[in-house]
Design an enzyme around this catalytic site. Structure first.
Site, PDB file in Angstrom:
ATOM      1  N   TYR A   1       0.849  -1.194   0.000  1.00  0.00           N
ATOM      2  CA  TYR A   1       0.000   0.000   0.000  1.00  0.00           C
ATOM      3  C   TYR A   1       0.884   1.242   0.000  1.00  0.00           C
ATOM      4  O   TYR A   1       1.889   1.299   0.706  1.00  0.00           O
ATOM      5  CB  TYR A   1      -0.864   0.002   1.270  1.00  0.00           C
ATOM      6  CG  TYR A   1      -1.664   1.276   1.476  1.00  0.00           C
ATOM      7  CD1 TYR A   1      -3.001   1.363   1.082  1.00  0.00           C
ATOM      8  CD2 TYR A   1      -1.075   2.409   2.052  1.00  0.00           C
ATOM      9  CE1 TYR A   1      -3.735   2.524   1.259  1.00  0.00           C
ATOM     10  CE2 TYR A   1      -1.803   3.581   2.233  1.00  0.00           C
ATOM     11  CZ  TYR A   1      -3.125   3.634   1.840  1.00  0.00           C
ATOM     12  OH  TYR A   1      -3.843   4.789   2.006  1.00  0.00           O
TER      13      TYR A   1
ATOM     14  N   GLU B   1      -3.634   7.354  -4.021  1.00  0.00           N
ATOM     15  CA  GLU B   1      -3.485   6.096  -3.295  1.00  0.00           C
ATOM     16  C   GLU B   1      -3.363   4.920  -4.248  1.00  0.00           C
ATOM     17  O   GLU B   1      -4.097   4.828  -5.232  1.00  0.00           O
ATOM     18  CB  GLU B   1      -4.710   5.897  -2.392  1.00  0.00           C
ATOM     19  CG  GLU B   1      -4.661   4.637  -1.542  1.00  0.00           C
ATOM     20  CD  GLU B   1      -5.986   4.391  -0.807  1.00  0.00           C
ATOM     21  OE1 GLU B   1      -6.073   4.736   0.378  1.00  0.00           O
ATOM     22  OE2 GLU B   1      -6.927   3.878  -1.439  1.00  0.00           O
TER      23      GLU B   1
END
Ligand code: GDP
Ligand code: MN
Length: 393
Positions: free
Chosen positions: A104, A192
């Site tokens: 991530y 993101e």
């Protein structure tokens, strides 16, 4: 949406799987038929958690793709955060990658620190909030000083701190540099990648994209304006977007029993001033039919389009434009309004204008000469607009 986020990723050199954006089930199936291989059909909606909500499907050939595409188009995806759900109107058809590892990476603004913060985790593919709660040690953060920017060695340190598998290390600095470049250049609130995939063959690829751009920064990238047409959920939002405003800059109010009829169109610069304007109209015994936030630095074209949108409501019998000038020169604002509304292609209703700021007095003079009703205070303006809407001359 994801396919747009990935378009921006490609512009800054972040690798993404190859794919196409398909707007019908037939296009989806035709693409898979023409390009043999394993494909992922990804529902393009604003909400996250599509995987769990049943919005991500896998197909190894056209025969398998057909029923899945038929199922997805028109499907309403729901989850706890989005109980009303969102209808699927398009798919991103993307090459399926063999996942060895999911990480991530994101950049957002840390309001408390007043700096962009990079967040990296080795636990990708799941909700980052959940990871933060149950495995806080798996998350590493780095605050960027915008005056200095972001250095490759900092990305290497982050990769180590977050315990990313070694396979990520070589590609990681370039990916974070791209992410930061995008964050700054596009004035994003959030960029993101979840998951950032390490493939079985050793490539690092952004498998998902979530990008939130600040509406106020879009003017720097006019080519992205078209994308804003994607979002509007109702007529008001669509109308605002059509004239170049943000989706939430225009709202129409329904008549309510027991309240004054809504006969006054309102334009203000800033949502706060808009609220105040509507309250002032209410205390003056009238009702605002709508509200349009025209933002800063309004050009003649936008003034005209905004005026036309607000007066397109047949209930509108008078208009109240409330502009807090600040350093904007009042005479220029006034000239802009006169110029914008002088043609025959606008519906003429009595127009009250409150102008403050530099040269406000000159501005009022120009407006009075043009046949408008300039006022000095908001309450005076509200009272005047209510009187005019009720037929006063
Ligand atoms: P989200 O659920 O809305 O965040 O959508 P994602 O794009 O993140 O996809 C959800 C999950 O589907 C990912 O975490 C992966 O586990 C899986 N997935 C998506 N694309 C692929 C792919 O190309 N290959 C494989 N093996 N899994 C994928
Ligand atoms: Mn995801």
């Amino acid at each position: 949406m994801e396919y747009q986020g990935k378009e921006l990723f490609r512009r800054v050199g972040i690798p993404t799987p190859r794919g196409v954006h398909a707007t019908s089930a037939a296009d989806t199936v035709a693409f898979v038929a023409a390009n043999p291989g394993s494909w992922v059909l990804k529902s393009q909606v604003m909400m996250g958690g599509r995987g769990k909500a049943g919005g991500i499907k896998f197909a190894d050939d056209a025969a398998a793709a057909k029923p899945l595409a038929d199922e997805l188009f028109g499907k309403v995806l729901k989850n706890e955060q989005n109980p009303d759900g969102e209808e699927v109107r398009s798919l991103l058809v993307e090459e399926k990658v063999q996942i060895a590892s999911e990480a991530y990476a994101s950049i957002t603004i840390d309001r408390a620190a007043k700096k962009p913060v990079i967040i990296v985790s080795s636990q990708g593919g799941m909700d980052v909030e959940e990871v933060a709660e149950h495995h806080p040690e798996a998350i590493s953060k780095f605050w960027i000083d915008p005056a200095i920017g972001f250095q490759p060695f900092e990305a290497r340190q982050l990769a180590f701190a977050a315990k990313l598998p070694v396979g990520y290390h070589k590609a990681f600095p370039k990916i974070l540099a791209g992410l930061y470049q995008m964050f700054m250049e596009y004035g994003a609130n959030l960029v993101e990648i979840n998951p950032l995939v390490l493939t079985a063959s050793g490539d690092v690829i952004a498998s998902d994209a979530k990008v939130e751009l600040d509406d106020n920064g879009i003017y720097k990238h006019p080519d992205l304006n078209a994308w804003r047409n994607d979002g509007p959920a109702d007529e008001d939002q669509a109308a605002a977007v059509a004239i170049g405003l943000g989706m939430s800059n225009y709202a129409k109010f329904a008549d309510e029993s027991g309240e004054a009829p809504k006969t006054i169109g309102t334009i203000a610069n800033g949502a706060g001033l808009g609220m105040g304007t509507m309250d002032a109209i209410k205390s003056a015994g009238g009702g605002a039919a709508n509200f349009l936030d025209i933002g800063g630095g309004a050009q003649a074209e936008l003034v005209k389009n905004s005026y036309n949108l607000v007066t397109s409501d047949p209930r509108v019998k008078a208009m109240f434009i409330n502009i807090f000038g600040g350093i904007t020169r009042g005479d220029q604002v006034a000239l802009g309004i006169v110029e914008a509304l002088k043609g025959d292609d606008v519906r003429k209703v009595p127009l009250v204008i409150r102008l403050t700021g530099t040269n406000a007095e000159e501005g009022r003079k120009i407006l009075a000469e043009a046949g408008f009703f300039p006022v000095e205070t908001m309450n005076e303006g509200a009272a005047k607009a209510v009187a005019l809407a009720n037929g006063a001359k």
